[in-house]
Scaffold this active site. Structure first.
Site, PDB file in Angstrom:
ATOM      1  N   GLU A   1       0.829  -1.186   0.000  1.00 11.88           N
ATOM      2  CA  GLU A   1       0.000   0.000   0.000  1.00 11.88           C
ATOM      3  C   GLU A   1       0.877   1.255   0.000  1.00 11.88           C
ATOM      4  O   GLU A   1       1.148   1.826  -1.025  1.00 11.88           O
ATOM      5  CB  GLU A   1      -0.961  -0.032   1.184  1.00 11.88           C
ATOM      6  CG  GLU A   1      -2.341   0.361   0.726  1.00 11.88           C
ATOM      7  CD  GLU A   1      -3.449   0.043   1.696  1.00 11.88           C
ATOM      8  OE1 GLU A   1      -4.370   0.841   1.749  1.00 11.88           O
ATOM      9  OE2 GLU A   1      -3.407  -0.984   2.386  1.00 11.88           O
TER      10      GLU A   1
ATOM     11  N   GLU B   1      -1.778  -0.190  13.425  1.00 11.39           N
ATOM     12  CA  GLU B   1      -2.961   0.200  12.645  1.00 11.39           C
ATOM     13  C   GLU B   1      -4.242  -0.083  13.421  1.00 11.39           C
ATOM     14  O   GLU B   1      -5.185   0.679  13.380  1.00 11.39           O
ATOM     15  CB  GLU B   1      -2.982  -0.603  11.341  1.00 11.39           C
ATOM     16  CG  GLU B   1      -4.206  -0.365  10.481  1.00 11.39           C
ATOM     17  CD  GLU B   1      -4.124  -1.107   9.159  1.00 11.39           C
ATOM     18  OE1 GLU B   1      -3.458  -2.159   9.093  1.00 11.39           O
ATOM     19  OE2 GLU B   1      -4.723  -0.621   8.182  1.00 11.39           O
TER      20      GLU B   1
HETATM   21  C1  BGC Z   1      -5.254   2.054   4.777  1.00  5.42           C
HETATM   22  C2  BGC Z   1      -5.781   3.064   5.758  1.00  5.42           C
HETATM   23  C3  BGC Z   1      -6.782   3.871   5.031  1.00  5.42           C
HETATM   24  C4  BGC Z   1      -7.896   2.934   4.732  1.00  5.42           C
HETATM   25  C5  BGC Z   1      -9.124   3.534   4.152  1.00  5.42           C
HETATM   26  C6  BGC Z   1      -6.373   1.158   4.420  1.00  5.42           C
HETATM   27  O1  BGC Z   1      -6.044   0.136   3.583  1.00  5.42           O
HETATM   28  O2  BGC Z   1      -4.138   1.397   5.235  1.00  5.42           O
HETATM   29  O3  BGC Z   1      -4.957   3.589   6.642  1.00  5.42           O
HETATM   30  O4  BGC Z   1      -7.148   5.068   5.596  1.00  5.42           O
HETATM   31  O5  BGC Z   1      -7.475   1.851   3.960  1.00  5.42           O
HETATM   32  O6  BGC Z   1     -10.105   3.265   4.958  1.00  5.42           O
END
Ligand code: BGC
Length: 728
Positions: free
Chosen positions: A342, A605
């Site tokens: 990501e 996270e």
């Molecule tokens: C990310 C987040 C992001 C989210 C959206 C994820 O895959 O890592 O931090 O804000 O998607 O909801």
């Protein structure tokens, strides 16, 4: 205008597959050189050498911007590198622009071929000037970098001969997208020694750096000709103590090097990883020496401005984790995470953390560049991307797109930056215009796709969107963003009457549709927090009671990305600072200190990234380096130590001191370096009783108001110390 505009983008004529090309020019400087400047940019990451010496400290240049319209170039003073006969080599890797993700997912990151553009301006002592620009007279060679990508890693073969020359072609790319560097350069900012060699139950050889970082490993490639050595990267060992990479999803994060028989130091050129552990593959036991491995920490070269210390070991570690979370994700753009497939500039995460980030480091230049990209990527209808740069994953979501307004406001608050308000005004108002088109009735934002209170706990651990009504969040954010826009508009003298009329309509819609309706999805911790923090309720006491009741009944927080940054502020504000401290100091799941107890060295996270039995949450969404919940750092500075900026005299011209001592912490001390100088607030309990010593420093050019024990005191610059019986 820089001579780079007279140069041509070039790329190789032959298809080199995944091998990174090196573009070369040899030239003679047969007169005495007074000054030489190299301007360079690339589609992809580049590395320049002149006469085998690396130029500049920018790692992953030219940086990441909204490439469709903005591509940075860098100017380097290269005078000291020039000799009579000179070789300029520019190696180019895939970078952020080329990418292993599927093209259709990444319309703006399409796997374009790489290209490079450069101009070397040589001023001779006889006042003549020579300009060497990229054009079809340059040649190209293969490098020994066979593959390089930020997600999968890098593959280098030192046995490969790179003598063959290929021709290059000029490519008619639009040079109007070239801009001078706007952001902070990403650089090698720190180095960590390898701390421990572990043999896991599976027999894997693993090195532990004891700290999760973003960057890469510099290591000594053993002198065993033809042997291939591999480094894999991971954030955690699993509960059995084995190397764990499942949460990296499709990102391989592998570095592979083939030795040519000469021992040499190597570090990746165009790839980075988020890791604490590396697994060594292909090494003989006697080739593994800890001193041969160093973790190199790479992040944007921002000035450190915030420092926090206290007498509680775990809270202190939490603060260190917040700072490491920032280092790990402020890599030219604010990324969500540095390890899995990501590493994107998720706007929601950035707005949530912007306040804390701007205390820890001076982020003004960093965010200015990113906000320009946000505006550049904004759609015709005003929708803001959910990730910036790139427009990947659509746009227009509540609390994500609101970064368009919240981040400039934070820049104003922290640095008195009114220029950013001017620069972003159109983007900000366009964002509000977009929201208007997403309302079924004026003031009620109830259309569109939203992430909700991302990763909150109230809807069960695996339901990412949380339980709070997504449209409730949208309308609340609409009100908040509108209120900030009104404030900022007034600062730069804009007519905000339209928004002043709109604001009460939004609040009314919120009250009518979402406040105190009795519906469970309207009565979450986050809904109450938003109603209180954004001032949306007509009965603060009622919402306060609900919030406290919920926390006391379940004994913990449940908030996700949207509610968490404000939770402790709200508790303090409603007179329950005791409860705020209780949440901060709780160290069982779910809480901030739970991750500390489980050995976190960065912010997680999710609250349940690792379960109490040390098993992991779903690998689909489980990063151990996501800064969002680190937003609590703001409360540590503003409430624990008690240093706040005043929005009517921002940039800490007027400082508000309101420290809230706590016995379990024993002492706290915070320092913030501002434009005017250093602000300090500290307190320390003296002995067993309530006697506490307070000390405040106000820099020249600032003044302060101190709130202590229901009294208000005014101070001019200076240092003040007092002792006081403080009853928490
Ligand atoms: C990310 C987040 C992001 C989210 C959206 C994820 O895959 O890592 O931090 O804000 O998607 O909801």
């Amino acid at each position: 205008m820089d001579n780079i505009f007279n140069a041509q983008f070039i790329r190789q004529n032959e298809d080199l597959g995944t091998v990174c090309p090196v573009f070369r020019k040899i030239f003679w400087a047969d007169k005495k050189v007074r000054k030489a400047t190299l301007s360079v940019s690339a589609l992809g990451f580049y590395e320049v050498h002149i006469n085998n010496q690396k130029i500049g400290k920018f790692v992953f240049a030219p940086g990441w911007t909204s490439y469709r319209t903005r591509l940075q170039y860098q100017n380097y003073n290269v005078t000291k590198y020039l000799e009579e006969c000179n070789t300029i080599d520019i190696a180019v890797g895939t970078g952020r622009r080329r990418h292993n993700r599927k093209d259709e997912e990444l319309p703006f990151l399409k796997a374009d071929e790489i290209a490079v553009i450069a101009a070397l301006t040589v001023e001779y002592e006889d006042d003549t000037i020579e300009v060497i620009t990229t054009d079809k007279t340059w040649e190209c060679m293969k490098s020994n970098i066979l593959y390089s990508d930020i997600y999968n890693g890098e593959k280098v073969d030192f046995t490969v001969e790179c003598e063959d020359k290929f021709t290059v072609k000029e490519v008619p790319l639009d040079k109007r997208i070239l801009i001078e560097t706007e952001g902070e350069e990403t650089r090698e900012m720190a180095r960590l020694d390898a701390a421990e060699l572990i043999t896991t139950p599976k027999g894997e050889k693993v090195i532990d750096f004891k700290q999760e970082i973003t960057g890469y490993v510099e290591w000594v490639v053993p002198a065993r000709k033809g042997a291939t050595f591999m480094l894999q990267h991971a954030e955690f060992l699993d509960k059995d103590g084995n190397f764990y990479t499942e949460n990296l999803r499709s990102a391989k994060c592998e570095i592979e090097v083939t030795s040519n028989g000469v021992e040499q130091i190597y570090k990746p050129h165009f790839s980075f990883q988020g890791f604490r552990y590396i697994k060594l593959i292909g090494f003989n036991d006697d080739e593994i020496k800890l001193e041969n491995f160093t973790a190199v920490v790479v992040f944007s070269d921002m000035k450190r401005t915030g420092f926090f210390a206290c007498g509680h070991e775990d809270v202190q570690q939490l603060y260190e984790n917040i700072v490491w979370g920032q280092r790990g994700n402020f890599l030219d753009i604010p990324t969500d995470c540095p390890q899995r497939d990501e590493r994107m500039g998720w706007t929601g995460d950035a707005q949530v953390f912007a306040r804390t980030a701007s205390i820890n480091y001076n982020t003004q230049k960093f965010f200015r560049k990113w906000l320009h990209d946000l505006a550049a990527d904004q759609e015709e209808n005003g929708a803001v991307g959910n990730v910036v740069p790139a427009g990947w994953y659509g746009g227009g979501s509540a609390a994500w797109g609101d970064a368009a307004i919240i981040v400039p406001y934070q820049m104003y608050l922290a640095y008195n930056d009114t220029k950013i308000i001017e620069e972003q005004w159109e983007s900000m108002t366009n964002w509000l215009k977009f929201i208007e088109t997403e309302c079924s009735e004026k003031g009620r934002w109830d259309k569109g796709e939203h992430f909700g209170d991302w990763l909150s706990l109230d809807a069960g651990n695996e339901a990412t969107g949380g339980f709070t009504d997504k449209n409730l969040i949208a309308t609340a954010m609409y009100a908040y963003s509108t209120s900030l826009l009104i404030k900022m508009g007034k600062v730069i003298g804009k007519d905000v009457s339209y928004y002043e009329e709109l604001y009460p309509v939004i609040v009314e819609q919120y009250r009518k549709n979402y406040l105190n309706t009795g519906k469970v999805e309207h009565e979450t911790q986050t809904s109450n927090v938003l109603a209180l923090y954004f001032n949306l309720t007509d009965d603060r006491e009622r919402e306060a009671k609900k919030l406290v009741k919920d926390i006391e009944e379940c004994g913990h927080l449940k908030t996700g990305f949207v509610g968490t940054p404000y939770l402790l502020h709200v508790l303090t504000d409603i007179g329950r600072n005791d409860l705020a401290y209780k949440l901060l100091l709780k160290d069982t799941f779910p809480s901030w200190l739970y991750s500390v107890k489980m050995g976190a060295t960065t912010m997680w996270e999710r609250w349940d990234g690792m379960k109490p039995d040390r098993s992991f949450a779903t690998p689909e969404m489980n990063s151990f380096n996501h800064y969002a919940y680190g937003a609590v750092g703001d409360w540590m500075f503003s409430t624990v130590a008690g240093i706040r900026p005043d929005e009517t005299e921002p940039g800490y011209k007027h400082i508000i001191f309101e420290p809230r001592p706590n016995k379990e912490l024993g002492y706290a001390k915070a320092r913030i370096l501002t434009k005017n100088g250093e602000i300090i607030s500290s307190w320390e309990y003296k002995g067993e009783g309530n006697l506490c010593e307070f000390s405040f420093t106000i820099p020249d050019g600032s003044h302060a108001t101190l709130y202590l024990d229901d009294e208000e005191y005014e101070f001019v610059s200076g240092t003040y110390t007092t002792e006081f019986e403080y009853n928490a």
